[in-house]
Scaffold this motif. Structure first.
Motif, short mmCIF file in Angstrom:
data_model
loop_
_atom_site.label_atom_id
_atom_site.label_comp_id
_atom_site.label_asym_id
_atom_site.label_seq_id
_atom_site.Cartn_x
_atom_site.Cartn_y
_atom_site.Cartn_z
N TYR A 129 0.68 -1.13 -0.07
CA TYR A 129 0.00 0.00 0.00
C TYR A 129 0.84 1.33 0.07
O TYR A 129 1.83 1.25 0.66
N TYR A 130 0.47 2.39 -0.74
CA TYR A 130 1.25 3.44 -0.69
C TYR A 130 0.45 4.74 -0.93
O TYR A 130 -0.56 4.59 -1.45
N ALA A 131 0.90 5.97 -0.58
CA ALA A 131 0.28 7.03 -0.74
C ALA A 131 1.38 8.22 -1.10
O ALA A 131 2.35 8.22 -0.57
N SER A 137 -4.31 7.13 -2.42
CA SER A 137 -3.77 6.11 -1.78
C SER A 137 -3.92 4.88 -2.78
O SER A 137 -5.08 4.61 -3.20
N ARG A 148 -7.31 2.08 -6.17
CA ARG A 148 -7.37 3.28 -5.42
C ARG A 148 -8.26 3.11 -4.28
O ARG A 148 -9.17 2.53 -4.23
N ALA A 204 -7.70 2.22 5.94
CA ALA A 204 -7.60 3.01 4.74
C ALA A 204 -8.51 2.36 3.64
O ALA A 204 -9.00 3.01 2.69
N ILE A 228 -1.40 7.31 4.17
CA ILE A 228 -2.47 6.33 3.18
C ILE A 228 -3.73 6.48 3.86
O ILE A 228 -4.52 6.31 2.95
N GLU A 231 -4.94 10.28 2.66
CA GLU A 231 -5.19 10.23 1.08
C GLU A 231 -6.30 9.45 0.65
O GLU A 231 -6.94 9.81 -0.48
N ALA A 232 -6.81 8.32 1.45
CA ALA A 232 -7.81 7.73 1.08
C ALA A 232 -9.21 8.42 1.54
O ALA A 232 -10.23 7.94 1.19
#
Length: 268
Positions: A129-131, A137, A148, A204, A228, A231-232
């Protein structure tokens, strides 16, 4: 901030670190040391740390690293850094030792006191998982497909049910008191003990509604997960004042906080 090429480099580096960690997973003669704070550290923590440090020095030589497993720079020096990496090379060492598949690798890029990039690997599940700040995210599935976040929209307002995550290894009576409070407000709870930053990515993606953490936790535990979740569309808020967590403080210890899934914030 990372460009697309740098993003893919970091994803590749963390993927390689995950494979290294897995090479020590379920090892029958795994070396385990007890640190001064009585928490465990394994050879996998140290090897993962060494690999990620060398990777970051090779690709980002001008950005210093704050790692759980290394000596830290003096705060008077750290606070002047515009950018810093912050790393937990094996988050959930107890979960790694217990072989329950819920350990993680956490890495974030800080801009002064807040994360602008975060990545969490769940090696035993082959998930990343990344953001990026302002870039959303994302979840990378085992087949390489990117989704996404969030993956689901919260239905708690219509169902009256909340999926609550608590620490698998470090929960206390405070979590039970919090759950009692939610039940007194009329919520039906599904309480799930879960390990490491795996809790953060479940929040998230919307699999869980919230994670309540009143006890000791450290900046390297939460920095990537906070971004994360934010941003989600979720939030990570301090219990004491409802403000977001901040980083690269004089003390790396976090105050108590709640991580809320996108659309799941509940006034308490």
């Amino acid at each position: 901030m990372l460009n697309n090429k740098q993003l893919e480099q970091v994803i590749g580096g963390i993927s390689d670190a995950s494979k290294i960690a897995l090479s020590y997973y379920r090892k029958p003669d795994l070396s385990i040391i007890t640190k001064k704070d009585l928490s465990p550290v394994t050879e996998a923590d140290l090897i993962s740390n060494q690999f990620i440090r060398q990777f970051l020095q090779s690709h980002f030589p001008d950005i210093p690293l704050i790692s759980e497993e290394e000596e830290k720079e003096d705060y008077e020096i750290r606070k002047t850094r515009e950018y810093s990496w912050i790393l937990d090379p094996i988050d959930g060492t107890s979960e790694f030792i217990a072989c329950n598949d819920e350990f993680a690798i956490n890495l974030a890029l800080l801009h002064y006191d807040h994360p602008v990039f975060g990545i969490i690997s769940i090696p035993a599940k082959n998930l990343i998982y990344y953001a990026i700040k302002g870039g959303g995210s994302w979840k990378i599935n085992p087949d390489g497909v990117r989704q996404r976040l969030p993956l689901t929209v919260s239905d708690h307002q219509t169902s009256g049910k909340l999926k609550v995550l608590i620490s698998r290894s470090h929960a206390s009576h405070s979590e039970q008191e919090f759950c009692n409070k939610l039940e007194a407000l009329g919520w039906l709870l599904d309480v799930r003990p879960t390990g490491s930053a795996y809790k953060h990515v479940l929040v998230a993606e919307g699999t869980a509604h919230l994670y309540y953490k009143p006890g000791i936790c450290w900046e390297w535990d939460t920095a990537p997960g906070q971004l994360i979740i934010e941003e989600a569309g979720g939030s990570v808020l301090r219990l004491e004042d409802g403000a977001p967590l901040v980083y690269n403080k004089a003390s790396f210890q976090n105050p108590g906080f709640i991580m809320w899934a996108p659309g799941a914030f509940i006034p308490l």
